[in-house]
Design a protein around this motif. Structure first.
Motif, PDB file in Angstrom:
ATOM      1  N   VAL A 150       0.998  -1.171   0.010  1.00 46.47           N
ATOM      2  CA  VAL A 150       0.035   0.122  -0.128  1.00 46.47           C
ATOM      3  C   VAL A 150       0.808   1.013  -0.020  1.00 46.47           C
ATOM      4  O   VAL A 150       0.765   2.254  -0.789  1.00 46.47           O
ATOM      5  N   ARG A 151       1.931   1.241   0.680  1.00 43.84           N
ATOM      6  CA  ARG A 151       2.810   2.189   0.876  1.00 43.84           C
ATOM      7  C   ARG A 151       4.297   1.771   0.753  1.00 43.84           C
ATOM      8  O   ARG A 151       4.939   1.488   1.915  1.00 43.84           O
ATOM      9  N   PRO A 152       4.810   1.429  -0.374  1.00 42.77           N
ATOM     10  CA  PRO A 152       6.176   0.914  -0.348  1.00 42.77           C
ATOM     11  C   PRO A 152       7.131   1.710   0.352  1.00 42.77           C
ATOM     12  O   PRO A 152       7.119   2.971   0.609  1.00 42.77           O
ATOM     13  N   GLY A 153       7.946   0.898   1.333  1.00 39.86           N
ATOM     14  CA  GLY A 153       9.168   1.459   1.934  1.00 39.86           C
ATOM     15  C   GLY A 153       8.819   1.960   3.288  1.00 39.86           C
ATOM     16  O   GLY A 153       9.626   2.310   3.877  1.00 39.86           O
ATOM     17  N   THR A 154       7.607   1.838   3.586  1.00 39.22           N
ATOM     18  CA  THR A 154       7.024   2.257   4.948  1.00 39.22           C
ATOM     19  C   THR A 154       7.240   1.196   6.346  1.00 39.22           C
ATOM     20  O   THR A 154       6.988   1.503   7.276  1.00 39.22           O
ATOM     21  N   PHE A 155       7.395   0.032   5.751  1.00 41.09           N
ATOM     22  CA  PHE A 155       7.296  -1.143   6.793  1.00 41.09           C
ATOM     23  C   PHE A 155       5.949  -1.210   7.596  1.00 41.09           C
ATOM     24  O   PHE A 155       6.017  -1.241   8.603  1.00 41.09           O
ATOM     25  N   ARG A 156       4.830  -0.934   6.967  1.00 39.84           N
ATOM     26  CA  ARG A 156       3.702  -0.733   7.526  1.00 39.84           C
ATOM     27  C   ARG A 156       3.129  -2.070   8.352  1.00 39.84           C
ATOM     28  O   ARG A 156       2.576  -2.031   9.379  1.00 39.84           O
ATOM     29  N   SER A 157       3.577  -3.096   7.686  1.00 42.13           N
ATOM     30  CA  SER A 157       3.474  -4.548   8.270  1.00 42.13           C
ATOM     31  C   SER A 157       4.015  -4.691   9.632  1.00 42.13           C
ATOM     32  O   SER A 157       3.233  -5.297  10.330  1.00 42.13           O
ATOM     33  N   LYS A 171       1.074  -2.993  11.648  1.00 39.30           N
ATOM     34  CA  LYS A 171      -0.033  -3.605  11.378  1.00 39.30           C
ATOM     35  C   LYS A 171      -0.388  -5.011  11.643  1.00 39.30           C
ATOM     36  O   LYS A 171      -1.316  -5.373  11.568  1.00 39.30           O
ATOM     37  N   LEU A 172       0.823  -5.818  11.581  1.00 43.61           N
ATOM     38  CA  LEU A 172       0.747  -7.369  11.603  1.00 43.61           C
ATOM     39  C   LEU A 172       1.495  -7.696  12.590  1.00 43.61           C
ATOM     40  O   LEU A 172       1.362  -8.606  13.662  1.00 43.61           O
ATOM     41  N   SER A 173       2.770  -7.246  12.625  1.00 44.89           N
ATOM     42  CA  SER A 173       4.059  -8.206  13.512  1.00 44.89           C
ATOM     43  C   SER A 173       3.715  -7.834  15.140  1.00 44.89           C
ATOM     44  O   SER A 173       3.690  -8.716  15.905  1.00 44.89           O
ATOM     45  N   VAL A 174       3.353  -6.355  15.304  1.00 46.67           N
ATOM     46  CA  VAL A 174       3.173  -6.065  16.844  1.00 46.67           C
ATOM     47  C   VAL A 174       1.898  -6.556  17.231  1.00 46.67           C
ATOM     48  O   VAL A 174       2.058  -7.143  18.566  1.00 46.67           O
ATOM     49  N   PRO A 175       0.851  -6.580  16.689  1.00 49.51           N
ATOM     50  CA  PRO A 175      -0.528  -6.942  17.233  1.00 49.51           C
ATOM     51  C   PRO A 175      -0.403  -8.680  17.147  1.00 49.51           C
ATOM     52  O   PRO A 175      -0.852  -9.054  18.273  1.00 49.51           O
ATOM     53  N   GLU A 176       0.182  -9.392  16.511  1.00 46.67           N
ATOM     54  CA  GLU A 176       0.551 -10.920  16.604  1.00 46.67           C
ATOM     55  C   GLU A 176       1.176 -11.062  17.751  1.00 46.67           C
ATOM     56  O   GLU A 176       1.101 -11.977  18.467  1.00 46.67           O
ATOM     57  N   MET A 177       2.301 -10.575  17.866  1.00 45.21           N
ATOM     58  CA  MET A 177       3.116 -10.530  19.158  1.00 45.21           C
ATOM     59  C   MET A 177       2.489 -10.328  20.296  1.00 45.21           C
ATOM     60  O   MET A 177       2.609 -10.936  21.348  1.00 45.21           O
ATOM     61  N   VAL A 178       1.762  -9.228  20.398  1.00 44.52           N
ATOM     62  CA  VAL A 178       0.909  -8.879  21.720  1.00 44.52           C
ATOM     63  C   VAL A 178      -0.210  -9.706  21.956  1.00 44.52           C
ATOM     64  O   VAL A 178      -0.163 -10.353  23.410  1.00 44.52           O
ATOM     65  N   ILE A 179      -0.653 -10.426  21.098  1.00 46.46           N
ATOM     66  CA  ILE A 179      -1.723 -11.327  21.433  1.00 46.46           C
ATOM     67  C   ILE A 179      -1.012 -12.762  22.207  1.00 46.46           C
ATOM     68  O   ILE A 179      -1.388 -13.246  22.990  1.00 46.46           O
ATOM     69  N   SER A 180       0.218 -13.129  21.319  1.00 42.64           N
ATOM     70  CA  SER A 180       1.038 -14.216  21.840  1.00 42.64           C
ATOM     71  C   SER A 180       1.311 -13.937  23.212  1.00 42.64           C
ATOM     72  O   SER A 180       1.364 -15.004  24.289  1.00 42.64           O
ATOM     73  N   LEU A 181       1.888 -12.632  23.474  1.00 42.80           N
ATOM     74  CA  LEU A 181       2.517 -12.209  24.903  1.00 42.80           C
ATOM     75  C   LEU A 181       1.478 -12.305  25.865  1.00 42.80           C
ATOM     76  O   LEU A 181       1.751 -12.873  27.177  1.00 42.80           O
ATOM     77  N   LYS A 182       0.004 -11.948  25.413  1.00 38.11           N
ATOM     78  CA  LYS A 182      -0.841 -11.974  26.647  1.00 38.11           C
ATOM     79  C   LYS A 182      -1.226 -13.505  26.760  1.00 38.11           C
ATOM     80  O   LYS A 182      -1.687 -13.696  28.001  1.00 38.11           O
TER      81      LYS A 182
END
Length: 693
Positions: A600-607, A610-621
């Motif tokens: 969607v926005r090349p070079g911004t590492f939005r994933s 929007k993806l890595s942090v939320p997935e990590m938070v759910i696993s951490l919880k």
């Protein structure tokens, strides 16, 4: 009123010697009741101790109580006519783990049966788990003439005796293990089974279970069975229902991704060839082309071996256990030959089925013909990468003995929205860990549940006084490569923490290598402790039981221990998390999902956000949630990854965890434990606050 049911002096309180009402549970139950009454969907995060199972069971049973049957229009597949039938109003409860399924079946539902005597319930499992008497009789009759099954005669004779004694016919209830080859001869397989009812002389236990299901108000299933019921149009896997409660809804995406994908392996094709050969031989001399069919099957196996050997070589060259294919494999003569041979076998067996006079044998020959045709189609579609929005990959399992060709959709939200959330039945999704930063936007988008109402309920437990969060902010971040100095510092800190709690510890790891390295280093440093390492010599449930039995023990585990482990009382007082559980960026499916977001926005590492942090938070919880399981538990969660307080996303992580004190010195952990007495072990007849439903 729902709140009256949960109130002190209400129906539920009378089932316990000691009872403590929980406002969060009442709030959840009322929200479920309102959603189900209004025919709207709801997603609820209910923290540990809220009692989410009762929070969705009671309100829906209350709704069913007032109108216990429903008249529905049913299409008769034989006549094509529609007729009106009356059936029970029904709730399907889907769980992610067998432990929760058993808890519901053995604890919650029997308790509710006392309060609602009319209530009926049953448990549904995959049909392959049931014994089919007709297939058992056929296998016994074939032993003398079919050398391919003679090695299983001991198990078959045992199964004949067991069939006369068992009430369920379920594989899980067998008195002793039987070989997989023997069970595959006698279990209920949907395309093999012709049974219409349960007969004493030829008992099909699946039909018995179906009859129980049709009379049930509540049916327990797992996520795999639920997805099959929602997606296989021609199969009536579950009877009609009005409500679905999806417990552990956070784990539905992974199951759905597999359900909407394709998986073919060398072992699957080998097993198909053996089944086809065995069945065509058992059909007898009526099959005129038996020799040709068996020879063609052998040729197909050899072609399959060439194809999967090539895949294994690709993995070896890349030194990987999974490999994403960004381009199609070269279509060579061996690939084409495999598909042609499978199609040829399918056609020959379809013709052979017409020659067999025995109805059951003819049915099985035709069924295997269909399996061969399906395998050819799946293999062809995988090689051609026929689905553009799928990830295609090769995976090595069991030390390279099993090679898997897989394709899975990158995004399953549209499929789930269509088959689940957009249907006429009411869907209630529940979990203890689905919000990130106080909202459920991330999970709802993944699951296609964007229109569902959401509710976040904190745990009623006193984390402020009973739990401590220790953060090792002084440690270095984990290096990308193995670093002995890092492990020296890490191991020493783990030893310090385990000595503070004097055992009773679980160390949660994110990689097999770090777990083994740490576990082996701990043993000589903690000679008075029993250090258990997942995958060594103890089964998972035995490790949990040892931690419960032996206070001076430490469990080192991977992903499966981050959730689904319930150790109440003083069995677990220290949970050590080595690294924040970010998803594996090298996983082909995760990689494809991240690329789609970043495009969607090349070079911004939005994933990442929007993806890595939320997935990590759910696993951490989920990992954090292992510590406090009852109102009297206490202990420390120690996170040895300084990123939790040093990165921009720190506030998102800390804002998602239960609110408690954060300390940065081991001496503060010592002070927390000093003078505390271990909580009493839970007893059978414990108050409701001790066993969170």
């Amino acid at each position: 009123m729902i709140k009256d049911f949960f109130a002190p002096g209400g129906p539920l309180s009378q089932q316990f010697d000691h009872y403590e009402a929980r406002p969060e549970q009442v709030a959840m139950a009322e929200a479920v009741f309102n959603a189900a009454t209004a025919q709207t969907d709801l997603v609820v995060e209910a923290g540990t101790g809220v009692g989410k199972s009762m929070g969705y069971l009671v309100p829906i049973i209350e709704i069913i109580k007032d109108n216990r049957t429903v008249r529905v229009q049913v299409l008769d597949p034989l006549t094509g006519e529609t007729k009106t039938e009356e059936r029970p109003r029904r709730l399907i409860v889907s769980t992610g783990t067998i432990n929760l399924q058993k808890q519901l079946f053995e604890k919650e539902l029997p308790l509710l049966k006392k309060l609602y005597p009319w209530l009926t319930y049953s448990m549904a499992v995959g049909s392959e788990n049931y014994l089919c008497g007709a297939r058992l009789n056929k296998a016994i009759a074939d032993v003398a003439n079919n050398p391919l099954i003679q090695a299983d005669i001991g198990d078959l004779e045992y199964l004949v005796k067991w069939a006369r004694e068992t009430k369920s016919g379920l594989k899980m209830d067998l008195g002793r293990p039987v070989a997989a080859s023997a069970w595959s001869l006698v279990n209920r397989q949907s395309d093999f089974c012709r049974c219409k009812s349960f007969e004493e002389e030829s008992p099909c236990f699946y039909r018995k279970a179906r009859k129980e299901m049709k009379g049930s108000n509540v049916i327990l299933v797992n996520h795999h069975l639920l997805m099959m019921a929602l997606t296989i149009e021609e199969a009536s896997i579950l009877p009609g229902f009005d409500f679905i409660a999806i417990d552990e809804v956070h784990s539905l995406e992974e199951v759905a991704t597999q359900c909407f994908g394709v998986e073919i392996s060398n072992t699957k094709l080998e097993r198909l060839a053996k089944d086809a050969s065995r069945i065509v031989r058992s059909a007898g001399s009526e099959v005129l082309r038996t020799g040709e069919i068996v020879e063609t099957l052998d040729m197909a196996v050899r072609s399959s071996e060439k194809l999967f050997y090539h895949m294994r070589q690709m993995l070896d060259v890349m030194k990987k256990e999974s490999l994403r294919l960004r381009q199609k494999l070269n279509i060579n003569i061996d690939n084409v030959e495999l598909m042609e041979l499978l199609d040829k076998v399918a056609n020959m067996m379809e013709g052979a089925a017409d020659q067999v006079t025995d109805a059951q044998k003819s049915h099985e020959v035709r069924a295997v013909s269909g399996r061969c045709s399906e395998a050819a189609t799946q293999m062809r579609n995988w090689l051609l990468q026929a689905e553009p929005d799928h990830v295609y990959q090769i995976i090595s399992e069991n030390g390279g003995k099993r090679i898997v060709a897989k394709s899975n959709p990158i995004d399953i939200s549209k499929e789930l929205k269509a088959c689940l959330w957009d249907q006429e039945f009411v869907v209630i999704g529940a979990s203890a860990t689905i919000s990130t930063g106080g909202t459920m936007t991330f999970v709802k988008e993944k699951l296609g549940a964007g229109d569902a109402t959401e509710m976040v309920l904190a745990s009623p437990f006193d984390y402020v006084n009973n739990a401590l969060l220790y953060v090792a902010a002084d440690l270095p971040e984990a290096p990308r490569e193995q670093d002995p100095n890092y492990y020296n510092v890490l191991v020493n800190r783990v030893v310090e923490l385990i000595r503070v709690s004097n055992g009773r510890a679980m160390v949660l790891c994110t990689s097999n290598q770090s777990m083994k390295t740490l576990g082996l280093r701990l043993r000589p440093l903690l000679p008075d402790m029993k250090i258990m390492i997942q995958g060594e010599d103890m089964e998972r449930h035995h490790m949990v039981e040892e931690l419960r039995r032996n206070p001076k023990s430490v469990l080192c585990g991977l992903k499966s221990f981050w959730q689904g482990v319930d150790l109440a009382g003083d069995a677990l007082q220290m949970v050590i998390i080595l690294k924040l559980p970010f998803p594996n960026v090298g996983d082909p499916l995760f990689e494809a999902r991240a690329e789609r977001i970043d495009a969607v926005r090349p070079g911004t590492f939005r994933s990442f956000n929007k993806l890595s942090v939320p997935e990590m938070v759910i696993s951490l919880k989920q990992g954090f949630g292992r510590l406090i399981r009852t109102s009297t538990d206490y202990g420390c969660v120690a996170i040895l990854d300084p990123r939790i307080v040093k990165k921009k996303y720190s506030s998102t992580i800390l804002g998602s965890l239960p609110r408690t004190h954060i300390k940065y010195e081991v001496k503060d952990v010592e002070a927390f434990f000093k003078g505390r007495q271990p909580p009493p072990p839970p007893v059978e007849e414990s108050p409701i606050e001790e066993v969170p439903f």
